[in-house]
Design a protein around this motif. Structure first.
Motif, PDB file in Angstrom:
ATOM      1  N   GLU A 182     -38.500  52.878  20.301  1.00 54.41           N
ATOM      2  CA  GLU A 182     -38.622  51.954  19.177  1.00 54.41           C
ATOM      3  C   GLU A 182     -38.762  52.722  17.869  1.00 54.41           C
ATOM      4  OE1 GLU A 182     -40.852  48.443  19.399  1.00 54.41           O
ATOM      5  OE2 GLU A 182     -40.468  48.164  21.531  1.00 54.41           O
ATOM      6  N   ASP A 183     -38.335  52.102  16.808  1.00 52.89           N
ATOM      7  CA  ASP A 183     -38.351  52.688  15.478  1.00 52.89           C
ATOM      8  C   ASP A 183     -39.796  52.940  15.044  1.00 52.89           C
ATOM      9  OD1 ASP A 183     -38.294  53.094  12.654  1.00 52.89           O
ATOM     10  OD2 ASP A 183     -36.370  52.038  12.567  1.00 52.89           O
ATOM     11  N   PRO A 184     -40.145  54.193  14.706  1.00 48.42           N
ATOM     12  CA  PRO A 184     -41.529  54.501  14.329  1.00 48.42           C
ATOM     13  C   PRO A 184     -42.008  53.748  13.087  1.00 48.42           C
ATOM     14  CG  PRO A 184     -40.176  56.499  14.292  1.00 48.42           C
ATOM     15  CD  PRO A 184     -39.311  55.381  14.741  1.00 48.42           C
ATOM     16  N   ARG A 185     -41.095  53.386  12.195  1.00 45.06           N
ATOM     17  CA  ARG A 185     -41.502  52.654  10.994  1.00 45.06           C
ATOM     18  C   ARG A 185     -42.050  51.279  11.357  1.00 45.06           C
ATOM     19  NH1 ARG A 185     -35.812  53.705   8.253  1.00 45.06           N
ATOM     20  NH2 ARG A 185     -35.338  52.961  10.343  1.00 45.06           N
ATOM     21  N   TYR A 186     -41.385  50.601  12.271  1.00 49.23           N
ATOM     22  CA  TYR A 186     -41.846  49.277  12.699  1.00 49.23           C
ATOM     23  C   TYR A 186     -43.074  49.407  13.588  1.00 49.23           C
ATOM     24  CZ  TYR A 186     -37.338  47.919  10.875  1.00 49.23           C
ATOM     25  OH  TYR A 186     -36.255  47.737  10.048  1.00 49.23           O
TER      26      TYR A 186
ATOM     27  N   LEU B 255     -45.450  51.618  13.351  1.00 47.64           N
ATOM     28  CA  LEU B 255     -46.641  51.835  12.520  1.00 47.64           C
ATOM     29  C   LEU B 255     -47.137  50.534  11.912  1.00 47.64           C
ATOM     30  CD1 LEU B 255     -45.594  55.142  10.763  1.00 47.64           C
ATOM     31  CD2 LEU B 255     -47.338  54.858  12.526  1.00 47.64           C
ATOM     32  N   SER B 256     -46.229  49.702  11.496  1.00 49.89           N
ATOM     33  CA  SER B 256     -46.603  48.395  10.954  1.00 49.89           C
ATOM     34  C   SER B 256     -47.287  47.550  12.030  1.00 49.89           C
ATOM     35  CB  SER B 256     -45.359  47.686  10.422  1.00 49.89           C
ATOM     36  OG  SER B 256     -45.678  46.410   9.958  1.00 49.89           O
ATOM     37  N   GLU B 257     -46.717  47.566  13.224  1.00 52.40           N
ATOM     38  CA  GLU B 257     -47.315  46.813  14.330  1.00 52.40           C
ATOM     39  C   GLU B 257     -48.676  47.380  14.708  1.00 52.40           C
ATOM     40  OE1 GLU B 257     -46.457  45.661  18.985  1.00 52.40           O
ATOM     41  OE2 GLU B 257     -44.776  46.248  17.721  1.00 52.40           O
ATOM     42  N   LEU B 258     -48.818  48.683  14.689  1.00 50.46           N
ATOM     43  CA  LEU B 258     -50.098  49.313  15.010  1.00 50.46           C
ATOM     44  C   LEU B 258     -51.175  48.877  14.025  1.00 50.46           C
ATOM     45  CD1 LEU B 258     -51.951  51.261  16.500  1.00 50.46           C
ATOM     46  CD2 LEU B 258     -50.955  53.124  15.143  1.00 50.46           C
ATOM     47  N   ARG B 259     -50.872  48.922  12.741  1.00 50.84           N
ATOM     48  CA  ARG B 259     -51.852  48.484  11.738  1.00 50.84           C
ATOM     49  C   ARG B 259     -52.220  47.008  11.935  1.00 50.84           C
ATOM     50  NH1 ARG B 259     -49.136  52.110   8.049  1.00 50.84           N
ATOM     51  NH2 ARG B 259     -50.611  53.729   7.479  1.00 50.84           N
ATOM     52  N   ARG B 260     -51.216  46.194  12.187  1.00 49.72           N
ATOM     53  CA  ARG B 260     -51.461  44.762  12.411  1.00 49.72           C
ATOM     54  C   ARG B 260     -52.344  44.556  13.643  1.00 49.72           C
ATOM     55  NH1 ARG B 260     -46.709  43.416  11.623  1.00 49.72           N
ATOM     56  NH2 ARG B 260     -45.903  43.625  13.738  1.00 49.72           N
ATOM     57  N   ASN B 261     -52.033  45.248  14.733  1.00 48.96           N
ATOM     58  CA  ASN B 261     -52.844  45.118  15.954  1.00 48.96           C
ATOM     59  C   ASN B 261     -54.272  45.591  15.736  1.00 48.96           C
ATOM     60  OD1 ASN B 261     -50.719  44.059  17.416  1.00 48.96           O
ATOM     61  ND2 ASN B 261     -50.176  46.008  18.378  1.00 48.96           N
ATOM     62  N   MET B 262     -54.428  46.689  14.997  1.00 52.22           N
ATOM     63  CA  MET B 262     -55.780  47.186  14.711  1.00 52.22           C
ATOM     64  C   MET B 262     -56.560  46.160  13.888  1.00 52.22           C
ATOM     65  SD  MET B 262     -55.248  51.195  13.808  1.00 52.22           S
ATOM     66  CE  MET B 262     -55.600  52.443  15.036  1.00 52.22           C
TER      67      MET B 262
ATOM     68  N   MET C 164     -31.469  58.437  12.236  1.00 50.18           N
ATOM     69  CA  MET C 164     -32.472  57.945  13.176  1.00 50.18           C
ATOM     70  C   MET C 164     -32.018  56.701  13.937  1.00 50.18           C
ATOM     71  SD  MET C 164     -36.482  57.159  12.667  1.00 50.18           S
ATOM     72  CE  MET C 164     -36.205  55.622  11.829  1.00 50.18           C
ATOM     73  N   GLU C 165     -31.342  55.778  13.262  1.00 50.32           N
ATOM     74  CA  GLU C 165     -30.895  54.564  13.937  1.00 50.32           C
ATOM     75  C   GLU C 165     -29.952  54.900  15.092  1.00 50.32           C
ATOM     76  OE1 GLU C 165     -30.998  54.858  10.613  1.00 50.32           O
ATOM     77  OE2 GLU C 165     -32.519  53.369  10.105  1.00 50.32           O
ATOM     78  N   ILE C 166     -29.077  55.883  14.895  1.00 48.27           N
ATOM     79  CA  ILE C 166     -28.156  56.306  15.956  1.00 48.27           C
ATOM     80  C   ILE C 166     -28.946  56.931  17.097  1.00 48.27           C
ATOM     81  CG2 ILE C 166     -26.284  57.914  16.519  1.00 48.27           C
ATOM     82  CD1 ILE C 166     -25.340  57.508  13.562  1.00 48.27           C
ATOM     83  N   GLN C 167     -29.906  57.795  16.767  1.00 45.91           N
ATOM     84  CA  GLN C 167     -30.720  58.433  17.798  1.00 45.91           C
ATOM     85  C   GLN C 167     -31.504  57.396  18.602  1.00 45.91           C
ATOM     86  OE1 GLN C 167     -33.127  61.744  16.528  1.00 45.91           O
ATOM     87  NE2 GLN C 167     -31.522  62.524  15.186  1.00 45.91           N
ATOM     88  N   LEU C 168     -32.030  56.382  17.930  1.00 41.11           N
ATOM     89  CA  LEU C 168     -32.779  55.329  18.630  1.00 41.11           C
ATOM     90  C   LEU C 168     -31.881  54.545  19.567  1.00 41.11           C
ATOM     91  CD1 LEU C 168     -35.053  54.031  15.731  1.00 41.11           C
ATOM     92  CD2 LEU C 168     -35.763  55.357  17.725  1.00 41.11           C
TER      93      LEU C 168
END
Length: 176
Positions: free
Chosen positions: A128-132, A134-141, A164-168
């Motif tokens: 999964e995309d690390p940018r999303y 991190l957002s989910e992690l903050r929200r969950n916390m 990065m999108e290609i690598q993902l």
């Protein structure tokens, strides 16, 4: 361990500890001192950064290069005194060439450290995309620990590749 195994992901769970260098407050990690039974080895940002990027054995070339380092400890992204020279543990590791470093700039609760591990590794290892992430992690916390500030304490140092999108997509395809 980084020299011998060249891992892609490293996770550290340790106590953050305040230390003084040249009259300035800094933060280090309290690790086990193998030379002294029951002793603590306070590791500063320089030693920790060097441990993640050692020269590989002679049959390989270059430096070890984890892609992700997470540090579940209090103050691992804390700067200490702003008048002092040097960076936080997390920033120093990132400057050594680790593309993604996650850490906490304030005290981190046990629940916050657990949420960090559960969210990051459940998602990251599935491509999964690390940018999303991190957002989910903050929200969950914030949702699961509204009485503390773990969600605001999280710091991410990133240098993500332009493709990065290609690598993902490739990671997701290879995983299936």
């Amino acid at each position: 361990a980084c020299e011998q195994h060249n891992p892609t992901i490293v996770h550290i769970l340790a106590h953050g500890i305040e230390m003084e260098r040249a009259g300035n407050k800094r933060f280090g990690l309290a690790l086990h001192d193998s030379a002294q039974k029951g002793g603590i080895d306070v590791v500063d940002e320089r030693r920790l950064a060097e441990a993640f990027r050692p020269h590989l054995p002679r049959y390989e070339s270059g430096l070890a290069s984890p892609l992700v380092v997470t540090i579940a400890s209090c103050d691992s992204a804390g700067q200490g005194d702003i008048t002092g020279l040097g960076a936080s543990l997390a920033h120093a590791i990132h400057e050594k060439g680790i593309p993604l470093v996650l850490a906490s700039q304030f005290p981190l609760t046990i629940a916050g450290a657990n949420q960090l591990v559960n969210t990051v590794y459940a998602k990251l290892l599935w491509g999964e995309d690390p940018r999303y992430l991190l957002s989910e992690l903050r929200r969950n916390m914030k949702i699961h620990s509204a009485e503390n500030h773990d969600w605001a304490s999280l710091v991410a140092y990133t240098a993500l590749p332009s493709d990065m999108e290609i690598q993902l997509r490739e990671t997701t395809a290879n995983r299936a």
